[in-house]
Design an enzyme around this catalytic site. Structure first.
Site, mmCIF file in Angstrom:
data_model
loop_
_atom_site.group_PDB
_atom_site.id
_atom_site.type_symbol
_atom_site.label_atom_id
_atom_site.label_comp_id
_atom_site.label_asym_id
_atom_site.label_seq_id
_atom_site.Cartn_x
_atom_site.Cartn_y
_atom_site.Cartn_z
ATOM 1 N N THR A 157 -1.966 -7.630 -0.377
ATOM 2 C CA THR A 157 -0.528 -7.301 -0.394
ATOM 3 C C THR A 157 0.267 -8.466 0.222
ATOM 4 O O THR A 157 -0.309 -9.435 0.723
ATOM 5 C CB THR A 157 -0.219 -6.043 0.460
ATOM 6 O OG1 THR A 157 -0.475 -6.379 1.843
ATOM 7 C CG2 THR A 157 -1.055 -4.859 0.050
ATOM 8 N N LYS A 184 -1.370 -2.603 16.752
ATOM 9 C CA LYS A 184 -2.308 -1.757 15.999
ATOM 10 C C LYS A 184 -3.216 -0.974 16.950
ATOM 11 O O LYS A 184 -3.583 0.152 16.669
ATOM 12 C CB LYS A 184 -3.124 -2.615 15.019
ATOM 13 C CG LYS A 184 -2.266 -3.193 13.892
ATOM 14 C CD LYS A 184 -1.830 -2.099 12.936
ATOM 15 C CE LYS A 184 -0.555 -2.364 12.210
ATOM 16 N NZ LYS A 184 -0.086 -1.278 11.355
ATOM 17 N N TYR A 199 0.174 -8.645 16.757
ATOM 18 C CA TYR A 199 -0.189 -7.683 15.700
ATOM 19 C C TYR A 199 -1.288 -6.751 16.208
ATOM 20 O O TYR A 199 -1.200 -5.528 16.080
ATOM 21 C CB TYR A 199 -0.648 -8.438 14.447
ATOM 22 C CG TYR A 199 -1.041 -7.529 13.289
ATOM 23 C CD1 TYR A 199 -0.088 -6.748 12.636
ATOM 24 C CD2 TYR A 199 -2.367 -7.460 12.848
ATOM 25 C CE1 TYR A 199 -0.444 -5.922 11.572
ATOM 26 C CE2 TYR A 199 -2.722 -6.635 11.777
ATOM 27 C CZ TYR A 199 -1.758 -5.868 11.145
ATOM 28 O OH TYR A 199 -2.112 -5.046 10.088
ATOM 29 N N ILE A 233 0.845 -1.199 0.000
ATOM 30 C CA ILE A 233 0.000 0.000 0.000
ATOM 31 C C ILE A 233 0.882 1.253 0.000
ATOM 32 O O ILE A 233 0.566 2.251 -0.640
ATOM 33 C CB ILE A 233 -0.931 0.019 1.239
ATOM 34 C CG1 ILE A 233 -1.686 -1.318 1.384
ATOM 35 C CG2 ILE A 233 -1.922 1.163 1.155
ATOM 36 C CD1 ILE A 233 -2.500 -1.442 2.669
HETATM 37 N N1 LIG Z 1 -2.876 -5.186 3.668
HETATM 38 C C1 LIG Z 1 -3.882 -5.069 4.516
HETATM 39 O O1 LIG Z 1 -4.940 -5.685 4.364
HETATM 40 C C2 LIG Z 1 -3.768 -4.162 5.704
HETATM 41 C C3 LIG Z 1 -4.895 -4.039 6.541
HETATM 42 C C4 LIG Z 1 -4.816 -3.200 7.636
HETATM 43 C C5 LIG Z 1 -3.651 -2.505 7.889
HETATM 44 N N2 LIG Z 1 -2.577 -2.656 7.073
HETATM 45 C C6 LIG Z 1 -1.349 -1.909 7.402
HETATM 46 O O2 LIG Z 1 -0.886 -1.233 6.256
HETATM 47 C C7 LIG Z 1 0.538 -1.060 6.353
HETATM 48 C C8 LIG Z 1 1.177 -1.479 5.052
HETATM 49 O O3 LIG Z 1 0.942 -2.856 4.860
HETATM 50 P P1 LIG Z 1 0.964 -3.563 3.420
HETATM 51 O O4 LIG Z 1 -0.288 -4.291 3.304
HETATM 52 O O5 LIG Z 1 1.366 -2.615 2.377
HETATM 53 O O6 LIG Z 1 2.106 -4.651 3.684
HETATM 54 P P2 LIG Z 1 3.377 -5.089 2.816
HETATM 55 O O7 LIG Z 1 3.032 -5.132 1.390
HETATM 56 O O8 LIG Z 1 3.875 -6.321 3.479
HETATM 57 O O9 LIG Z 1 4.389 -3.896 3.054
HETATM 58 C C9 LIG Z 1 4.926 -3.677 4.323
HETATM 59 C C10 LIG Z 1 5.876 -2.498 4.262
HETATM 60 O O10 LIG Z 1 6.441 -2.324 5.562
HETATM 61 C C11 LIG Z 1 7.858 -2.278 5.432
HETATM 62 N N3 LIG Z 1 8.558 -2.869 6.572
HETATM 63 C C12 LIG Z 1 8.354 -4.078 7.154
HETATM 64 N N4 LIG Z 1 9.250 -4.271 8.132
HETATM 65 C C13 LIG Z 1 10.026 -3.166 8.174
HETATM 66 C C14 LIG Z 1 11.132 -2.755 8.957
HETATM 67 N N5 LIG Z 1 11.657 -3.536 9.910
HETATM 68 N N6 LIG Z 1 11.685 -1.544 8.722
HETATM 69 C C15 LIG Z 1 11.195 -0.750 7.749
HETATM 70 N N7 LIG Z 1 10.164 -1.074 6.966
HETATM 71 C C16 LIG Z 1 9.584 -2.277 7.164
HETATM 72 C C17 LIG Z 1 8.161 -3.093 4.181
HETATM 73 O O11 LIG Z 1 9.404 -2.660 3.700
HETATM 74 P P3 LIG Z 1 10.524 -3.676 3.121
HETATM 75 O O12 LIG Z 1 10.378 -3.572 1.659
HETATM 76 O O13 LIG Z 1 11.778 -3.129 3.658
HETATM 77 O O14 LIG Z 1 10.184 -5.054 3.652
HETATM 78 C C18 LIG Z 1 6.999 -2.721 3.279
HETATM 79 O O15 LIG Z 1 7.263 -1.510 2.603
HETATM 80 C C19 LIG Z 1 0.968 -1.899 7.563
HETATM 81 O O16 LIG Z 1 1.167 -1.046 8.657
HETATM 82 C C20 LIG Z 1 -0.203 -2.803 7.810
HETATM 83 O O17 LIG Z 1 -0.311 -3.210 9.144
HETATM 84 C C21 LIG Z 1 -2.619 -3.445 5.985
#
Ligand SMILES: NC(=O)c1ccc[n+]([C@@H]2O[C@H](COP(=O)([O-])OP(=O)(O)OC[C@H]3O[C@@H](n4cnc5c(N)ncnc54)[C@H](OP(=O)(O)O)[C@@H]3O)[C@@H](O)[C@H]2O)c1
Length: 366
Positions: free
Chosen positions: A280, A247, A243, A82
């Site tokens: 994602t 959150k 988790y 995202i």
């Molecule tokens: N997808 C959903 O359905 C959903 C729902 C509710 C909330 N969210 C929230 O939305 C946010 C983005 O999630 P996403 O779905 O886009 O997940 P994603 O595709 O897995 O991306 C996660 C991101 O977080 C970064 N990250 C993870 N560990 C890290 C670390 N130690 N240091 C720096 N960066 C780190 C990753 O960077 P790297 O490239 O370095 O790994 C990546 O850019 C999260 O906070 C998640 O909890 C997502």
């Protein structure tokens, strides 16, 4: 009727016994199993609720991107998922974007691809940031502060979900031991917000538009509890609960910090946002993605639509009056009862300041 009842009962049982995650729990016994089942149940139910809500409210999740030339946005985890889609939209607003990510080279490759795909407006720089290390957060903040004296938007987006048990830090008193979800999703962002405050304040304008901090939380916070007795889950670890705790911590932080800013007349607003259940890599390793990837692809929100949900509090003029709220699909939602507990919010805030060695979250010079 009989069939509907059987399916309903089966669905409820499945929600209790099927954890979303592949990572193992540790130290569960007796009541721990009941807590794990309860947590799984709430996560499953809220996930289903959010997926349906995202479909029903698809039309509300819209935003006309404003032009924000000469304004600066900082985002953590902006090179995938995202966050990457948010970066594209920030650039379309003509903003200068600072991305914090673990692999700078792959971040720069991603930026190259964005440019090749035709998004040429705005400018962007990639910095190293590992949210598992508070030393890395401090180094990132020093560089970003030097490059951007004014920061208009901070998007605390980086996150991990259902990771195996891991303790981070411990090598330095300013890099304390933490459970990895707590560190990456919450505490690292808490520290980053504190460190960038002077630059956020420089950008905030009392009478036009405040600077904005957007904490990307999740509907999973409904399953969360702040377990002060074992906040690092060393005695008992459930990936879903870890988790959800992180959150929930983000929503509590949002509400408390907004109050502090209001009380001190600091022109910064803070928001918590649930981007929706998006397809994602966050779901990589979960049973649902392994068993039914087609279902995930078909029913979950596209990350670009999740990014619209995050952009609303980040840049929409109409979000100016919504500081301190929990948003989804460009609307205010009521967070869980635990997230509305002001006493818990204050306790967590003070706990985190002590843990991270922050004497005054809002320095007196501000
Ligand atoms: N997808 C959903 O359905 C959903 C729902 C509710 C909330 N969210 C929230 O939305 C946010 C983005 O999630 P996403 O779905 O886009 O997940 P994603 O595709 O897995 O991306 C996660 C991101 O977080 C970064 N990250 C993870 N560990 C890290 C670390 N130690 N240091 C720096 N960066 C780190 C990753 O960077 P790297 O490239 O370095 O790994 C990546 O850019 C999260 O906070 C998640 O909890 C997502």
């Amino acid at each position: 009727m009989f069939l509907i009842s059987v399916v309903g009962v089966a669905a409820v049982i499945i929600c209790f016994i099927v954890p979303l995650n592949g990572a193992a729990s540790r130290g569960l016994s007796g009541i721990g199993y009941i807590k794990a089942a309860k947590c799984n149940f709430i996560l499953n139910i809220m996930g289903i609720y959010s997926t349906v809500d995202d479909i029903i409210n698809r039309r509300r999740n819209r935003l006309k991107l404003p032009q924000k030339k000469d304004q600066v946005a900082v985002i953590t985890g902006g090179s995938r998922g995202i966050g990457l889609e948010v970066v594209k939209k920030l650039l379309k607003c003509e903003m200068s974007v600072a991305i914090g990510c673990r692999n700078v080279l792959s971040g720069e490759e991603v930026v190259k691809k964005i440019r090749e795909d035709g998004i040429l407006s705005g400018d962007v720089k990639v910095y190293h940031l590992d949210m598992e290390s508070m030393t890395s957060v401090r180094e990132f903040a020093v560089k970003v502060k030097a490059d951007y004296p004014k920061i208009h938007v901070l998007i605390n987006n980086a996150g991990i979900m259902f990771a195996p048990f891991k303790l981070t830090g411990g090598d330095d008193p300013l890099n304390p031991v933490m459970e990895s979800h707590f560190s990456v999703n919450y505490a690292g962002h808490f520290l980053l917000t504190h460190l960038l405050l002077p630059n956020l304040k420089n950008a905030g304008q009392e009478d036009i538009q405040h600077a904005r901090v957007v904490n990307v939380s999740s509907i999973a916070h409904f399953a969360g509890d702040i377990n002060f007795e074992d906040i690092a889950s060393e005695k008992c670890y459930m990936p879903g609960a870890a988790y959800a705790q992180s959150k929930l911590a983000q929503v509590l932080f949002t509400r408390h910090l907004e109050k502090l800013f209001q009380d001190s007349d600091i022109p910064i607003h803070v928001y918590a946002v649930h981007p929706g259940v998006c397809d994602t890599d966050l779901f990589k390793g979960t049973y649902i993605k392994k068993a039914m990837p087609w279902l995930v692809h078909f029913f979950f929100k596209h990350p670009a639509r999740g990014a619209t949900t995050i952009m609303f509090p980040a840049v929409a003029p109409t979000a100016e009056s919504l500081g301190g709220t929990y948003l989804s699909n460009c609307e205010v939602y009521t967070p869980s009862a635990s997230a509305r507990d002001d006493t818990k919010a204050k306790e967590l805030f003070n706990y985190t300041c002590t843990l991270l060695g922050i004497e005054q979250f809002i320095p007196q010079v501000l």
